[in-house]
Structure formats: C-alpha cells, structure tokens
Design a protein around this motif. Structure first.
Motif, PDB file in Angstrom:
ATOM      1  N   CYS A  76       0.851  -1.186   0.000  1.00  0.00           N
ATOM      2  CA  CYS A  76       0.000   0.000   0.000  1.00  0.00           C
ATOM      3  C   CYS A  76       0.892   1.242   0.000  1.00  0.00           C
ATOM      4  O   CYS A  76       1.822   1.340   0.807  1.00  0.00           O
ATOM      5  N   ASN A  83       0.163   4.079   0.957  1.00  0.00           N
ATOM      6  CA  ASN A  83      -0.177   4.920   2.091  1.00  0.00           C
ATOM      7  C   ASN A  83       0.426   4.398   3.398  1.00  0.00           C
ATOM      8  O   ASN A  83       1.060   5.139   4.135  1.00  0.00           O
ATOM      9  N   CYS A  84       0.237   3.109   3.679  1.00  0.00           N
ATOM     10  CA  CYS A  84       0.655   2.580   4.982  1.00  0.00           C
ATOM     11  C   CYS A  84       1.671   1.456   4.868  1.00  0.00           C
ATOM     12  O   CYS A  84       2.060   0.870   5.877  1.00  0.00           O
ATOM     13  N   CYS A 105      -7.109  -1.455   0.688  1.00  0.00           N
ATOM     14  CA  CYS A 105      -6.137  -1.792   1.719  1.00  0.00           C
ATOM     15  C   CYS A 105      -6.870  -2.164   2.999  1.00  0.00           C
ATOM     16  O   CYS A 105      -7.772  -1.451   3.433  1.00  0.00           O
ATOM     17  N   CYS A 161      -5.701   0.733   5.931  1.00  0.00           N
ATOM     18  CA  CYS A 161      -6.051   2.158   5.872  1.00  0.00           C
ATOM     19  C   CYS A 161      -7.220   2.445   4.942  1.00  0.00           C
ATOM     20  O   CYS A 161      -7.688   3.571   4.866  1.00  0.00           O
ATOM     21  N   THR A 197      -7.432   2.552   1.679  1.00  0.00           N
ATOM     22  CA  THR A 197      -7.183   3.191   0.384  1.00  0.00           C
ATOM     23  C   THR A 197      -7.639   2.269  -0.748  1.00  0.00           C
ATOM     24  O   THR A 197      -7.380   1.065  -0.712  1.00  0.00           O
TER      25      THR A 197
HETATM   26 ZN   LIG Z   1      -2.918   0.985   3.413  1.00  0.00          ZN
END
Ligand SMILES: [Zn+2]
Length: 96
Positions: free
Chosen positions: A4, A6-7, A29, A32, A34
C-alpha cells in the motif's frame, strides 16, 4: 508483492488473485482503506498469462492430434501461470 502506498501494508496474494479473476475488481487496503485499481498494462499481463496459453496450444501449436488434449494442456499452463499474476501486476491509487 505490491505494498500500500499509504501505509506500506503488503497486499495479500489471495486478494490480488481474486481481484484479477473477477475482471480486475478494485481492491482496498485492509489497514487504511485506500482504494486501488489495477494499472492498465497489468491487464495485458493477466490476459497474456491466462488467455495466450490456451490460444497457443489449442489453436496455433496444436502439438497433439486430439484438440481436447491441446486445450486441456493450454488450460493447465494458464492455470499455473495465473499463480504468478499477483507478483506481476501493479495497482494504483484510485484517487491519484
Ligand atoms: Zn494501506
């Protein structure tokens, strides 16, 4: 395997595999939330790995006299090839 953006949580093999088999269903995800969708070139990778072996063995090469066996071998190869899909395809954020 892709993570991911983002995380950094890696996507699960099974999640990507199912997404590819369900006509490139978007994935989310688990941590998070996304949303991701498959990148356009990755659709070609999926088609190459799944459709091409059947076409090549069933129609083009036809190494055996029996049409049924040719297609069956093509199916086996594409089934095996499909296990590599999660390692090869790329997903991108839906919002970017
Ligand atoms: Zn994520």
């Amino acid at each position: 395997m892709q993570k991911c953006n983002n995380c950094n949580l890696p996507f699960k093999w099974s999640v990507i595999y199912k997404s590819a088999m369900w006509l490139y269903k978007p994935i989310q995800c688990e941590k998070c939330g996304t949303d991701y969708k498959i990148s356009f070139p990755s659709r070609y990778i999926v088609s190459f790995l799944t459709v091409l072996p059947i076409l090549i063995f069933g129609l083009i090469l036809s190494p055996f006299d029996n049409e049924f066996i040719n297609i069956l071998i093509g199916l086996c190869i594409s089934f095996t090839g499909s296990f590599f899909i999660p390692y090869l395809v790329k997903y991108k954020n839906v919002n970017t």
